[in-house]
Write an enzyme that holds these catalytic residues in place. Sequence first.
Site: not given
Lengths: 407, 354
Positions: B147-149, B151
């Site tokens: 998720i986000c960073q 990811g």
Amino acid sequence: MTQNPFFDDSWLKLQRDYWDSLANLGRQAMSAAQSGPGTGNDSASAPWMAAPWMQAMEQWRKVMAPAASDPAQTFMQRLMDQGQVYFGMVEQFTKGLAAGDTANAWEALNKTLDSMQQAFSGANTEGNEAMKRMLGFWELPLDNWQRMMSSLSPMMPGDLLRNMPHAGMPGPLQEGLDRMLSAPGLGYTREEQAQYQDLMRTGMDYQRAFQEYSAFFNQLGFKSLQRLRDQLQQKAEAGETIESARGLYDTWIGCCEAVYAEEVATPEYARLHGRLVNAQMALKQRLSVMVDESLGAMNMPTRGELRTLQDRLQETRRENKQLRYELDRIHEKLATLPTAPTPGAAQSKTSQAGAGQAGAGQSSASRTGTSQSSSSQPSSRKTSASGSATTKKTTARKKTAAKSSGG
Amino acid sequence: MFPIDIRPDKLGEEMLDYSRKLGQGMQNLLDAGDIDSGVSPKDAVYREDKLVLYRYQRPADVAQQSVPLLIVYALVNRPYMTDIQEDRSTVKGLLATGQDVYLVDWGYPDQADRSLTLDDYINGYLDRCVDHIRRTHGVDKINILGICQGGSFSLMYSALHPDKVRNLVTMVTPVDFKTPDNLLSNWVQNVDVDLAVDTMGNIPGELLNWSFLSLKPFSLTGQKYVNMVDMLDKPEKAKNFLRMEQWIFDSPDQAGETFRQFIKDFYQQNAFINGTARVGERPVDLKQVRCPVLNIYAMQDHLVPPDASKALNGLTGSEDYTELAFPGGHIGIYVSGKAQKEVTPAIGEWLNAR
């Protein structure tokens, strides 16, 4: 209704009185407009009632809020702050709009917008609380910066240098000060003098950066008001109307956000932003160095020394973790190996020696196996010359293992 | 025609109504009590330093998949966002699709963690979590949801350890860090990251909060609170907003060396796009990501613009690449009602098919 200590009848009555007075003023303004200009009864000179809702809420919050949880208190404060901005905006924009006829309404609106734009250019807003709250709204990003800096530097509040009048210093005076701060120190304390000179230079640099940043937000407020004026004009031309205070507020926010988004996407803003952060960091670093030197002089551990220790400790921990990981894999491999059959007691001595040799051989194989299984582990944990050598050896073993397994 | 037609009596009524709601909302806030976060039952199954690996308890009535799923959250903010409340939980939705869900909680780094590098996080902590799960389940490969960073971390991990990742899901993950609409990237180009890290050690969460709020300051620090008054008159809604507010400002400090590398390599050098990403001594080649990839982005994401995520298409070596566009924002993709109906079931379905 009165079960609620906040939401009681007396407080609601205050609210009702306040907004009734607003409605009355609207009616007065309307009759003034009908009787012609110059009656002295226009909205700008109307004796506005001080907003009682604000004092009541603030008083209540002070008394009751300590009983609330921390996040609830912070949240309540934000609700209060923005509620004030909202009410301020409504006051500001609706003062002169109840006149009923279009020409007067435009005139009143333009007057409001003009005075706000003038305020962004430095005009005095003394005595106009609603205007102050409105202008304060455009400082939200700046306010966020100052709060953040204050939280990081308890000894140096975020707005410490904001109003120090050095930016307006005449050129020659500024140059003279710069020259003075660049003069080499003399005598036994020359290094200390140089440090203080550097501290002053970085402080002034931060102040300049902050004032440039503030100026950006002033022109942002000016442009946002222009955008609002344009948008209202467009709505008028399209025959659309805003029929609620919230609708007006949302339109206003939309204009602020749209102008902001355009302005902060520019290289110029990126430069201002970078300069502000860098100047602040340079100032903090200079202060840290001086604090460290003072601590060192008192034979106390310094930040620099602690960091060196932290770095070395982290290097050691990396190596330890890697070793522990490899050891665990070795144990796992060993656990899967078949145990040697135990011959008769007469042969026990020979068997033990043989098992020892086999064990050595197995251990060696396990190590190879470990290297193989840990090939996914970082081979980059070298942090020193010796670490580097170890890594190379491990890599070589991995290659051998891969080759022998046909990989 | 004049475009503002607010009748004085209507204005009075409107403002009175606002005051009434504000008062009721304040009372509800006062009564809210402690705010809990993270609602699904879970067990801590592995700990290392400040890291905790959680395994969520599976619902009794759902048949579980044999390949476990590890959620890798960002270092920024806290991972309980994925399980923030009973009816807004990505974790719960995933459990309902039969996933055996694990989650990495990176903890709150302090000055002693200043020297942690990307290598420590990705090849150290994350790899050891993955190994723990592989051993527990007796499988070679697991599924990862970044998720986000997190990811971006998962992409790097999958490129460096392709033998341990069966399927990769990336959510609102920045890949191209220099798309024109990426304000954060624009702002950070002139920031001397070395100076900041050398000065501060760790980068304070407050500094990150300031950056995020600065993306839309008038909406996020102004309008939001005015609009919220409409919803605070219900005690449960007041509590939900407090929970979200707590999460928004719950920003751990960032380990200095990791921050230095992430900002310089990715935000300033755009390392995925330029092929210059490295973790420790090892280059990151996204072509090594050969497992199936599901890339989910939010169309109104102001933190990770859609184009920043969509740039992943074609960069990996996967022959099974799927994109899912969600009509919402960076946070809404986890907590909105729409996300519960669309995003989480889609992830479960995609994983179960592979």
